[in-house]
Design a protein around this motif. Structure first.
Motif, PDB file in Angstrom:
ATOM      1  N   GLU A 159       0.824  -1.210   0.000  1.00 33.09           N
ATOM      2  CA  GLU A 159       0.000   0.000   0.000  1.00 33.09           C
ATOM      3  C   GLU A 159       0.855   1.257   0.000  1.00 33.09           C
ATOM      4  N   GLU A 160       1.941   1.252   0.804  1.00 33.43           N
ATOM      5  CA  GLU A 160       2.818   2.424   0.862  1.00 33.43           C
ATOM      6  C   GLU A 160       3.526   2.635  -0.468  1.00 33.43           C
ATOM      7  N   ALA A 161       4.007   1.542  -1.066  1.00 35.32           N
ATOM      8  CA  ALA A 161       4.702   1.659  -2.349  1.00 35.32           C
ATOM      9  C   ALA A 161       3.771   2.197  -3.431  1.00 35.32           C
ATOM     10  N   LEU A 162       2.564   1.681  -3.499  1.00 37.06           N
ATOM     11  CA  LEU A 162       1.604   2.148  -4.509  1.00 37.06           C
ATOM     12  C   LEU A 162       1.204   3.596  -4.264  1.00 37.06           C
ATOM     13  N   ARG A 163       1.097   3.968  -2.998  1.00 37.73           N
ATOM     14  CA  ARG A 163       0.775   5.366  -2.690  1.00 37.73           C
ATOM     15  C   ARG A 163       1.876   6.288  -3.198  1.00 37.73           C
ATOM     16  N   CYS A 164       3.150   5.912  -2.950  1.00 35.83           N
ATOM     17  CA  CYS A 164       4.276   6.736  -3.420  1.00 35.83           C
ATOM     18  C   CYS A 164       4.305   6.819  -4.939  1.00 35.83           C
ATOM     19  N   ILE A 165       3.970   5.708  -5.595  1.00 37.07           N
ATOM     20  CA  ILE A 165       4.005   5.686  -7.055  1.00 37.07           C
ATOM     21  C   ILE A 165       2.875   6.534  -7.645  1.00 37.07           C
ATOM     22  N   GLU A 167       0.545   8.701  -5.946  1.00 44.28           N
ATOM     23  CA  GLU A 167       0.064   9.944  -5.350  1.00 44.28           C
ATOM     24  C   GLU A 167       1.160  10.939  -5.001  1.00 44.28           C
ATOM     25  N   ASP A 168       2.346  10.467  -4.660  1.00 41.81           N
ATOM     26  CA  ASP A 168       3.396  11.376  -4.202  1.00 41.81           C
ATOM     27  C   ASP A 168       4.137  11.945  -5.406  1.00 41.81           C
ATOM     28  N   GLN A 169       3.778  13.149  -5.789  1.00 39.30           N
ATOM     29  CA  GLN A 169       4.310  13.724  -7.024  1.00 39.30           C
ATOM     30  C   GLN A 169       5.788  14.067  -6.938  1.00 39.30           C
ATOM     31  N   GLU A 170       6.275  14.389  -5.749  1.00 38.44           N
ATOM     32  CA  GLU A 170       7.666  14.826  -5.614  1.00 38.44           C
ATOM     33  C   GLU A 170       8.649  13.662  -5.569  1.00 38.44           C
ATOM     34  N   VAL A 171       8.176  12.471  -5.242  1.00 38.55           N
ATOM     35  CA  VAL A 171       9.067  11.322  -5.087  1.00 38.55           C
ATOM     36  C   VAL A 171       9.202  10.592  -6.404  1.00 38.55           C
ATOM     37  N   GLY A 172      10.434  10.514  -6.891  1.00 37.62           N
ATOM     38  CA  GLY A 172      10.681   9.789  -8.121  1.00 37.62           C
ATOM     39  C   GLY A 172      11.333   8.441  -7.892  1.00 37.62           C
ATOM     40  N   MET A 173      12.157   8.344  -6.842  1.00 33.97           N
ATOM     41  CA  MET A 173      12.907   7.115  -6.561  1.00 33.97           C
ATOM     42  C   MET A 173      12.460   6.533  -5.226  1.00 33.97           C
ATOM     43  N   SER A 199      -3.746   2.239 -16.953  1.00 37.88           N
ATOM     44  CA  SER A 199      -3.565   3.192 -18.052  1.00 37.88           C
ATOM     45  C   SER A 199      -2.712   4.393 -17.657  1.00 37.88           C
ATOM     46  N   ALA A 200      -2.541   4.614 -16.327  1.00 36.41           N
ATOM     47  CA  ALA A 200      -1.732   5.756 -15.891  1.00 36.41           C
ATOM     48  C   ALA A 200      -0.244   5.519 -16.131  1.00 36.41           C
ATOM     49  N   PRO A 271      14.363  14.655 -15.051  1.00 43.61           N
ATOM     50  CA  PRO A 271      14.202  14.231 -13.655  1.00 43.61           C
ATOM     51  C   PRO A 271      13.049  13.260 -13.485  1.00 43.61           C
ATOM     52  N   LEU A 272      13.100  12.553 -12.339  1.00 41.25           N
ATOM     53  CA  LEU A 272      12.024  11.634 -12.004  1.00 41.25           C
ATOM     54  C   LEU A 272      10.920  12.396 -11.273  1.00 41.25           C
ATOM     55  N   GLY A 273       9.811  11.691 -11.034  1.00 37.56           N
ATOM     56  CA  GLY A 273       8.660  12.328 -10.398  1.00 37.56           C
ATOM     57  C   GLY A 273       7.633  12.706 -11.442  1.00 37.56           C
ATOM     58  N   VAL A 274       6.896  13.756 -11.188  1.00 39.13           N
ATOM     59  CA  VAL A 274       5.906  14.241 -12.146  1.00 39.13           C
ATOM     60  C   VAL A 274       6.528  15.390 -12.926  1.00 39.13           C
ATOM     61  N   VAL A 275       6.653  15.196 -14.232  1.00 36.36           N
ATOM     62  CA  VAL A 275       7.270  16.196 -15.110  1.00 36.36           C
ATOM     63  C   VAL A 275       6.270  16.523 -16.219  1.00 36.36           C
ATOM     64  N   GLY A 276       5.618  17.668 -16.087  1.00 35.17           N
ATOM     65  CA  GLY A 276       4.609  18.033 -17.072  1.00 35.17           C
ATOM     66  C   GLY A 276       3.451  17.046 -17.035  1.00 35.17           C
ATOM     67  N   GLU A 277       3.192  16.423 -18.182  1.00 28.61           N
ATOM     68  CA  GLU A 277       2.114  15.443 -18.286  1.00 28.61           C
ATOM     69  C   GLU A 277       2.590  14.035 -17.958  1.00 28.61           C
ATOM     70  N   CYS A 278       3.885  13.872 -17.721  1.00 26.56           N
ATOM     71  CA  CYS A 278       4.456  12.531 -17.529  1.00 26.56           C
ATOM     72  C   CYS A 278       4.762  12.263 -16.055  1.00 26.56           C
TER      73      CYS A 278
END
Length: 933
Positions: A159-165, A167-173, A199-200, A271-278
């Motif tokens: 659950e924590e791993a999926l949440r980070c993947i 929902e957490d926009q700042e965390v890439g790694m 699909s995400a 960079p990793l994380g949320v970059v624009g639409e990706c």
């Protein structure tokens, strides 16, 4: 003649066929490998077809059948074996010289490939028979598809791993780390199965790094996974991968990473994380916490071993219901096995599978006996060809990957303590490493202790030791890892008498006493050692650990025959006189007799000229023959710290005598000593090359005020090394802690324990030109006892590292932290937790105590408050929202708990009360805190 020929044919025909077959392995090496790779590719294709069906049905709330899961397990293991074989084959070259090592290696690989080919073809046939609809026979009980590790429990790590993947926009790694076999790969594959088809994220890429991975091997797995164009040039391959992923939302799942990998060289867009639409995410698994740092991980998930219930479910699943139900005793025996394996999934799976055919309780009893003797590998019974799949071999990767031989030796030495033993970091482990020569003591003993803590941190970071928070910082060794360490020490089980750990009685076999190199009998309740045979020339025993045997008062006949001993630990035993047999052990380098009651030392002690460590703490010694200490020229550490009172008429003379003899010890790096007056203290400071580590100050009859600064604060040696100081029975009215104007930056940076006892006249502790957090940067333990005129100790508010606080026998103390201080600092306190590290508060015989502190204070780490005879203490400093999660309140004052007043009744119900009827408490009340969470 004809019968003889027939006999010859009967004999020679099988031999000829055998030789013919072996020659085929030489000749057909390349063909066998090609056939194996070809059939394995077909098997992988079949596996992918099955996984597509599984993923589709899991999204519909179904779970795969056990039959299909078992087939997938076998395929996964077979793929790993084939990959390893192909890699080895590529590393070798074909040759014509039959005696070349490479040629023999090709023969071995060819033979193994032919055998593995049979297994691959079997799996292909079984895969054809498996109907795809078998992937969805029953409602899903969990997200797992491979190892049913948590069959009916929610998985917080998933659950924590999926949440980070998601929902957490700042965390890439994201880093998943933990000991080998704890289920990291399983969790990563759960993540993969859950995200497939989401699909995400398109694509989701799962690759295996392993110890020998390179940029090129990772690139090859990615292009295969994504069906991209392959290139032999790493730079070109990077550009291909980057171009494909740069505008996509992807998740890269990177399994079993052992060192930093430059993902940009691989082709992963940054960079990793949320970059624009990706959305770009990387999830890695590793056994090493340092790898998380090297990879700049921003969220870590520590994989712990399973709790007992989940461990039992996993084990029973692997054994199978047929075996479990085959005899009424087997279920309870299975529980005993699970307890021995301490929740390690890898061991539970491998041992569970090995117990599958065992339906006789005697077989289970035999296995349990082997497990108790640290012989897990004998329960598994892997064949020589299959050893790489055994638990110990797979865990040994962590050991092999340690950065130095010294660190490996440090790890192995932890196995000398009994199972489940909490090994104190400084008192037990670091001292042991010093005594064994694994840590060198150079200029400052504080540096040696810091080295020890660094080594412990490395072992914890490699998941080979478990950190245990408490009053006494300790570590613990997982039972399976301890068994593995002993297996390594014993040359993988071939030399079982090398290091011997006994938990109940001393061995009477004389061969053990003379052939073993190390023997441990810690807290084994022995009362005597058996007579030692007089065969000194054959004795190999170098290390003997007998600590914690309170009834041991004699060493027995011929103990001096153990002439090879270099390390002897007799601490916490029952000796009432110094055992003179020790004085004949001239090779001895480490001798620990701490916490025994001995009035004097013998003159013969001076013969131990090789002695480097002499630990005599808390022994009550008050007579040492003139010149004995001066003869011990090799001494590096001498600990005569004495905390159970003094015998005044002896102490002054003894301290003066010791100070004279210490001048003869040029190698002394660490000293524990008792002194009685300021003149002795000044003389101690002037001793060249003496680093005081433990200081006991008593009496000071001629002083009404004592200043920490003017006495020794300005001395660099003491600043750097002093770890413990105790004032006792001094007639001072004030202790002044003041800054040094000549050296404004000086502080006691190593001081962790500060004790003030029996200072009946003490009225105040005064701070001049320095604040507590500057002077006591590392102070963990503060004990104030027998200070009848002391009203409060408000300055503890400013000790950032304080872990343990005890106030005892202070008849005038009304509050720990005065109300005036609380009012001045309440604004700051409400926004910032005050006691960040405090784990225990111990209050005893404080008849005027009415308050601990204001309820605005926070205690996030507090585990226990012990209260005894504090009749006016009617309130605890808690309110809704600031109650420590692990708090336990203990009291032996009848009716005290019932008489407490609460501003909010919900606070009372949120605090756990320690019930003395339900829990056995050590005779030393202080030790209650050692068993808390």
């Amino acid at each position: 003649m004809e019968p003889l020929c027939k006999v010859a044919d009967v004999i020679m025909s099988p031999l000829f066929n055998f030789v013919k077959q072996q020659l085929k392995y030489f000749i057909n090496a390349a063909d066998n490998m090609r056939d194996l790779e070809s059939n394995t590719r077909r098997l992988i294709a079949k596996e992918k077809d099955a996984q597509v069906v599984i993923e589709a049905t899991e999204r519909k709330g179904k779970t795969p059948s056990h039959q299909l899961l078992g087939w997938l397990d076998e395929v996964e293991a077979t793929k790993a074996d084939v990959d390893a074989m192909v890699e080895k084959y590529k590393e070798r070259f074909l040759c014509l010289n039959c005696f070349s090592p490479n040629c023999w290696s090709n023969y071995s690989l060819s033979k193994t490939a032919a055998e593995k080919l049979v297994e691959v073809r079997r799996l292909l046939e079984e895969g054809e028979k498996l109907s795809p609809t078998q992937a969805a026979l029953t409602p899903a009980q969990s997200l797992a598809r491979e190892e049913p590790m948590l069959p009916s429990s929610p998985n917080p790590n998933l659950e924590e791993a999926l949440r980070c993947i998601k929902e957490d926009q700042e965390v890439g790694m994201i880093g998943i780390w933990g000991m080998g076999g704890a289920g990291k790969t399983h969790l990563l594959k759960q993540i993969n199965n859950f995200l497939k088809g989401d699909s995400a994220f398109e694509p989701v890429i799962l690759v295996t790094a392993s110890q020998s991975c390179t940029t090129e091997t990772i690139q090859m797995q990615i292009v295969t996974n994504l069906n991209l164009q392959q290139s032999n040039d790493a730079t070109e391959q990077r550009n291909i991968i980057f171009k494909f992923l740069k505008n996509k939302s992807f998740v890269l799942l990177l399994d079993d990473l052992w060192a930093r990998l430059d993902l940009q060289d691989v082709g992963i867009p940054f960079p990793l994380g949320v970059v624009g639409e990706c959305t770009r995410k990387v999830v890695l698994t590793t056994r090493l916490e340092t790898v998380c740092g090297d990879m700049e991980v921003r969220r870590t998930i520590k994989m712990e071993c399973l709790n007992y219930d989940d461990a039992l479910k996993l084990f029973l699943d692997k054994v199978g219901t047929e075996t479990i139900n085959s005899h009424p005793r087997i279920p309870s025996l299975a529980e005993d096995v699970v307890k021995e394996l301490e929740g390690l999934p890898l061991a539970l799976i491998t041992i569970g599978r090995s117990m599958y055919p065992k339906k006789d309780p005697k077989q289970w009893e035999y296995a349990i006996n082997l497990l108790k003797k640290s012989r897990l590998h004998e329960v598994e019974k892997h064949s020589p060809e299959d050893l790489q799949n055994s638990t110990f071999y797979r865990l040994k990767f962590s050991y092999d990957n340690l950065k130095s031989d010294t660190l490996r030796e440090c790890f192995l030495s932890c196995s000398m303590w009994p199972e489940d033993f909490l090994i104190k970091k400084e008192e037990d482990l670091i001292k042991c490493w010093m005594g064994l020569g694994l840590i060198e003591v150079f200029d400052h003993i504080a540096d040696a202790y810091n080295t020890g803590h660094e080594l412990i941190g490395d072992l914890i970071g490699a998941c080979l030791l478990e950190d245990h928070e408490g009053v006494f910082p300790s570590v613990r060794m997982h039972d399976v890892l301890r068994d593995m360490a002993l297996w390594i020490v014993h040359d993988q089980g071939k030399n079982k008498n090398k290091w011997m750990v006994f938990e109940h009685e001393a061995p009477r076999d004389q061969e053990i006493w003379h052939k073993a190199e190390r023997i441990t009998l810690i807290e084994s309740k022995i009362e005597a050692l058996p007579p030692i045979a007089t065969a000194p020339s054959s004795s190999k025993l170098t290390t003997l650990m007998l600590s914690g045997n309170r009834k041991l008062r004699e060493l027995g006949d011929n103990f001096g025959a153990l002439v090879a001993l270099t390390y002897l630990d007799l601490s916490l035993c029952g000796f009432v006189h110094f055992p003179k047999e020790i004085c004949g052990l001239v090779q001895l380098q480490y001798l620990n007799l701490a916490h025994n009651r001995m009035p004097s030392l013998p003159e013969e002690l001076g013969s131990l000229v090789n002695l480097k460590f002499l630990i005599l703490r808390d022994t009550g010694i008050h007579a040492i023959p003139q010149g004995v200490i001066a003869k011990l020229k090799s001494l590096q550490v001498l600990d005569l710290y004495h905390s159970w009172g003094t015998i005044d008429k002896y102490l002054t003379d003894l301290a003066s005598q010791l100070l004279e003899e210490l001048e003869c010890l040029n190698n002394l790096k660490g000293l524990g000593i008792c002194i009685e007056d300021t003149s002795q203290l000044n003389r101690l400071v002037e001793l060249p090359n003496v680093s005081v580590r433990w200081l006991f100050i008593s009496t000071l009859e001629n002083s009404t005020s004592f200043s920490l600064s003017t006495s020794f604060l300005g001395d660099k040696q003491i600043q750097i090394n002093l770890a413990e100081i105790r004032f006792i029975n001094c007639n001072v009215t004030q202790v002044v802690l003041e800054g040094n104007h000549q050296h404004p930056t000086c502080h006691l940076r190593a001081l962790e324990t500060f004790k003030i006892e029996g200072l009946h006249c003490l009225e105040e502790i005064i701070w001049k030109g320095v604040v507590p957090e500057e002077l006591f940067q590392a102070l963990r333990e503060l004990y104030v006892s027998g200070c009848d005129n002391l009203k409060s100790i408000s300055w503890v508010l400013h000790l950032p590292c304080l872990t343990s606080l005890m106030a005892q026998d202070c008849s005038s103390m009304r509050e720990l932290i005065a109300d005036t201080v609380e009012k001045e600092e309440e604004k700051e306190i409400t926004s910032t937790p005050t006691f960040r590290c405090l784990r225990e508060i111990y209050l005893e015989y404080l008849p005027e105590m009415v308050s601990i502190c204001h309820s605005a204070f926070a205690f996030p780490a507090l585990c226990c408050i012990y209260v005894h005879y504090c009749p006016k203490l009617k309130k605890l400093p808690f309110r809704p929202g600031n109650i420590p999660s692990k708090l336990l309140v203990a009291s032996y004052s009848k009716g005290w708990w019932e008489g407490l007043e609460w501003e909010d009744s919900s606070v009372k119900t949120s605090i756990q009360l320690f019930d003395k009827e339900e829990r056995e408490v050590s005779e030393s009340k202080r030790l209650i805190f050692c068993v808390l969470p």
